[in-house]
Scaffold this active site. Structure first.
Site, PDB file in Angstrom:
ATOM      1  N   THR A  94      16.757   4.752   9.877  1.00 25.34           N
ATOM      2  CA  THR A  94      17.206   5.570  11.007  1.00 25.34           C
ATOM      3  C   THR A  94      16.977   4.849  12.317  1.00 25.34           C
ATOM      4  O   THR A  94      17.816   4.887  13.233  1.00 25.34           O
ATOM      5  CB  THR A  94      16.460   6.915  11.004  1.00 25.34           C
ATOM      6  OG1 THR A  94      16.749   7.615   9.804  1.00 25.34           O
ATOM      7  CG2 THR A  94      16.854   7.765  12.202  1.00 25.34           C
ATOM      8  N   ASN A 114      12.586   4.191   8.858  1.00 29.20           N
ATOM      9  CA  ASN A 114      12.928   2.807   9.155  1.00 29.20           C
ATOM     10  C   ASN A 114      14.426   2.574   9.340  1.00 29.20           C
ATOM     11  O   ASN A 114      14.860   2.024  10.348  1.00 29.20           O
ATOM     12  CB  ASN A 114      12.379   1.901   8.048  1.00 29.20           C
ATOM     13  CG  ASN A 114      12.564   0.433   8.360  1.00 29.20           C
ATOM     14  OD1 ASN A 114      13.495  -0.186   7.888  1.00 29.20           O
ATOM     15  ND2 ASN A 114      11.671  -0.121   9.169  1.00 29.20           N
ATOM     16  N   GLN A 155       6.285  16.037  -2.968  1.00 29.49           N
ATOM     17  CA  GLN A 155       5.530  15.366  -1.901  1.00 29.49           C
ATOM     18  C   GLN A 155       6.217  15.471  -0.543  1.00 29.49           C
ATOM     19  O   GLN A 155       5.585  15.312   0.499  1.00 29.49           O
ATOM     20  CB  GLN A 155       5.319  13.890  -2.272  1.00 29.49           C
ATOM     21  CG  GLN A 155       4.405  13.714  -3.468  1.00 29.49           C
ATOM     22  CD  GLN A 155       4.536  12.332  -4.095  1.00 29.49           C
ATOM     23  OE1 GLN A 155       3.821  11.413  -3.723  1.00 29.49           O
ATOM     24  NE2 GLN A 155       5.458  12.184  -5.042  1.00 29.49           N
ATOM     25  N   MET A 171       5.086   8.560  -4.473  1.00 32.13           N
ATOM     26  CA  MET A 171       6.236   7.975  -3.786  1.00 32.13           C
ATOM     27  C   MET A 171       5.840   6.758  -2.958  1.00 32.13           C
ATOM     28  O   MET A 171       4.736   6.683  -2.439  1.00 32.13           O
ATOM     29  CB  MET A 171       6.919   9.017  -2.900  1.00 32.13           C
ATOM     30  CG  MET A 171       7.819   9.971  -3.671  1.00 32.13           C
ATOM     31  SD  MET A 171       8.710  11.086  -2.575  1.00 32.13           S
ATOM     32  CE  MET A 171      10.024  11.637  -3.672  1.00 32.13           C
ATOM     33  N   GLY A 172       6.790   5.833  -2.818  1.00 33.47           N
ATOM     34  CA  GLY A 172       6.560   4.616  -2.045  1.00 33.47           C
ATOM     35  C   GLY A 172       7.156   3.413  -2.745  1.00 33.47           C
ATOM     36  O   GLY A 172       6.508   2.805  -3.584  1.00 33.47           O
ATOM     37  N   ARG A 199      -0.770   9.482 -20.402  1.00 33.85           N
ATOM     38  CA  ARG A 199       0.221  10.442 -19.929  1.00 33.85           C
ATOM     39  C   ARG A 199       0.604  10.100 -18.489  1.00 33.85           C
ATOM     40  O   ARG A 199      -0.224   9.639 -17.707  1.00 33.85           O
ATOM     41  CB  ARG A 199      -0.332  11.877 -19.980  1.00 33.85           C
ATOM     42  CG  ARG A 199      -0.621  12.370 -21.394  1.00 33.85           C
ATOM     43  CD  ARG A 199       0.664  12.607 -22.169  1.00 33.85           C
ATOM     44  NE  ARG A 199       0.398  13.185 -23.480  1.00 33.85           N
ATOM     45  CZ  ARG A 199       0.172  12.487 -24.580  1.00 33.85           C
ATOM     46  NH1 ARG A 199       0.181  11.156 -24.520  1.00 33.85           N
ATOM     47  NH2 ARG A 199      -0.058  13.073 -25.741  1.00 33.85           N
ATOM     48  N   GLU A 249       5.513   4.117  -6.814  1.00 31.58           N
ATOM     49  CA  GLU A 249       6.744   3.909  -7.578  1.00 31.58           C
ATOM     50  C   GLU A 249       7.293   2.492  -7.396  1.00 31.58           C
ATOM     51  O   GLU A 249       8.105   2.027  -8.204  1.00 31.58           O
ATOM     52  CB  GLU A 249       7.797   4.948  -7.199  1.00 31.58           C
ATOM     53  CG  GLU A 249       8.157   4.982  -5.733  1.00 31.58           C
ATOM     54  CD  GLU A 249       9.048   6.164  -5.367  1.00 31.58           C
ATOM     55  OE1 GLU A 249       9.605   6.787  -6.286  1.00 31.58           O
ATOM     56  OE2 GLU A 249       9.180   6.455  -4.166  1.00 31.58           O
ATOM     57  N   ILE A 253       7.188  10.071   5.121  1.00 31.80           N
ATOM     58  CA  ILE A 253       5.969  10.279   4.339  1.00 31.80           C
ATOM     59  C   ILE A 253       5.329   8.946   3.961  1.00 31.80           C
ATOM     60  O   ILE A 253       4.195   8.912   3.502  1.00 31.80           O
ATOM     61  CB  ILE A 253       6.234  11.112   3.058  1.00 31.80           C
ATOM     62  CG1 ILE A 253       7.131  10.351   2.078  1.00 31.80           C
ATOM     63  CG2 ILE A 253       6.804  12.477   3.408  1.00 31.80           C
ATOM     64  CD1 ILE A 253       7.228  11.001   0.705  1.00 31.80           C
ATOM     65  N   ASP A 254       6.055   7.838   4.165  1.00 36.46           N
ATOM     66  CA  ASP A 254       5.535   6.523   3.780  1.00 36.46           C
ATOM     67  C   ASP A 254       4.602   5.913   4.823  1.00 36.46           C
ATOM     68  O   ASP A 254       3.897   4.946   4.533  1.00 36.46           O
ATOM     69  CB  ASP A 254       6.693   5.553   3.526  1.00 36.46           C
ATOM     70  CG  ASP A 254       7.539   5.960   2.338  1.00 36.46           C
ATOM     71  OD1 ASP A 254       6.967   6.431   1.348  1.00 36.46           O
ATOM     72  OD2 ASP A 254       8.772   5.821   2.410  1.00 36.46           O
TER      73      ASP A 254
END
Length: 357
Positions: free
Chosen positions: A114, A112, A283, A178-179, A275, A231, A135-136
């Site tokens: 970039t 984005n 990732q 991730m995200g 946990r 995240e 990766i998003d």
């Protein structure tokens, strides 16, 4: 003779090399001679003139190689118009290096931020073609970005591996995916990995409903529960905070991330052991999966076609399984979010997955 510049910007991911290879092999497969200049460490290389001339040999054997042979860095769009510490005008420096090399086109691979900078350079008169990397999977104008499917595979593996230990110990496990702003990766990995609860930024959660879902599973005979948590997941309570208040909360947080905060609240309210597992940058790493290798190669060859035809100012994307060219101004600054009403969310709910809403 065509002179092409290339750079990879932002976070690395799988299939960056495969995409660049696709561009170069398709260009070199024609009758016209081509010179390729690779800028190192993303926009930083374009700003400071750090580049090297590349040949077809540089792109041999990299189809399956993760990362990027050019290196990458984050150069925030909001700082592009600000001089560096030595007073250098970054935009003028990029234009100078582009024209110094007498480039016909600059091929930019990124996400984005970039694309915001790429669109800015287009507005400054540079010939630009971009490829959608993240990766998003949050870039506007394309159904898919390369790197996404590889990351889904890794995050799914993490959830798969957690299943046996969670079942053995009768614990609640949180896998943090991730995200920060968008939940496509967590949503897809959560469904593929059989997560019981999925928490994503676009659907604020109520911790009481999360706890109720865990207790209901226990009552029905399931001793463990697995949560896939982005995240950037956010509670309904926190959505009521101002940006300043939210920033202050994060600054003074006693937990490393939202997953640990959720874990503490679940353990407090249920008494069950909780946990947290964070796959983190795994990732982004490793070899691209077969899907991404094919997809990135297709994108690269289509970019080469635009370059040969002198068509600039586009991102190559995919819609309904067919490659399309999307004007950069339609892409820059827009995020492709997960709609709470999206069919994939409703289908996940139909099989019993809870979203805390």
């Amino acid at each position: 003779m065509k002179r092409i510049g290339m750079l990879t910007s932002g976070g690395d991911c799988q299939a960056l090399n495969a995409a660049m290879r696709g561009v170069v092999k398709a260009l070199l497969n024609g009758e016209e001679q081509v010179e390729i200049y690779g800028f190192e460490e993303g926009y930083r290389g374009l700003i400071y003139g750090n580049y090297r001339m590349l040949t077809g040999r540089d792109f041999a054997g990299i189809l399956t190689k993760g990362g990027t042979i050019l290196g990458t860095s984050r150069t925030p769009f909001k700082l592009m118009r600000e001089p560096d510490e030595n007073g250098l005008d970054k935009v003028e420096a990029m234009k100078h290096n582009y024209y110094k090399l007498n480039l016909d086109c600059l091929v930019i691979l990124g996400g984005n931020g970039t694309h915001k900078s790429a669109n800015m350079l287009k507005g400054e008169g540079l010939n630009i073609v971009t490829l959608p990397k993240t990766i998003d999977n949050d870039l506007w104008g394309t159904d898919m970005t390369f790197g996404f499917q590889s990351a889904v595979n890794i995050a799914t593996d993490a959830i798969d591996y957690i299943h046996t230990t969670a079942a053995s110990h009768g614990r609640v496990f949180i896998v943090e995916v991730m995200g920060h702003k968008v939940g496509w990766l967590t949503l897809n990995a959560g469904i593929a990995g059989g997560a019981d609860i999925i928490l994503i930024p676009e659907i604020p959660y109520d911790i009481k409903k999360v706890v109720n879902a865990i207790e209901k599973r226990k009552k029905n005979g399931s001793s463990f529960t697995i949560l896939a948590v982005a995240e950037g997941a956010i509670s309904k309570e926190d959505t009521k905070l101002s940006k300043k208040e939210l920033k202050e909360k994060h600054k003074n947080a006693k937990y490393p991330s939202v997953s640990y905060e959720i874990a503490a609240k679940i353990q407090e309210k249920t008494g069950q052991e909780v946990r947290v597992t964070v796959p983190g940058h795994t990732q982004r790493g490793g070899s691209p999966c077969p899907y991404d290798r094919v997809f990135a190669t297709r994108l690269g060859t289509e970019a080469a076609k635009l370059i040969k035809n002198g068509e600039y100012g586009y991102m190559i994307g995919i819609k309904n399984r067919e490659l399309v060219k999307v004007p950069l101004e339609e892409v820059a600054g827009k995020l492709k979010m997960v709609s709470p009403d999206a069919s994939i969310v409703q289908e996940a709910k139909a099989v019993g997955i809870k979203f805390g809403d």
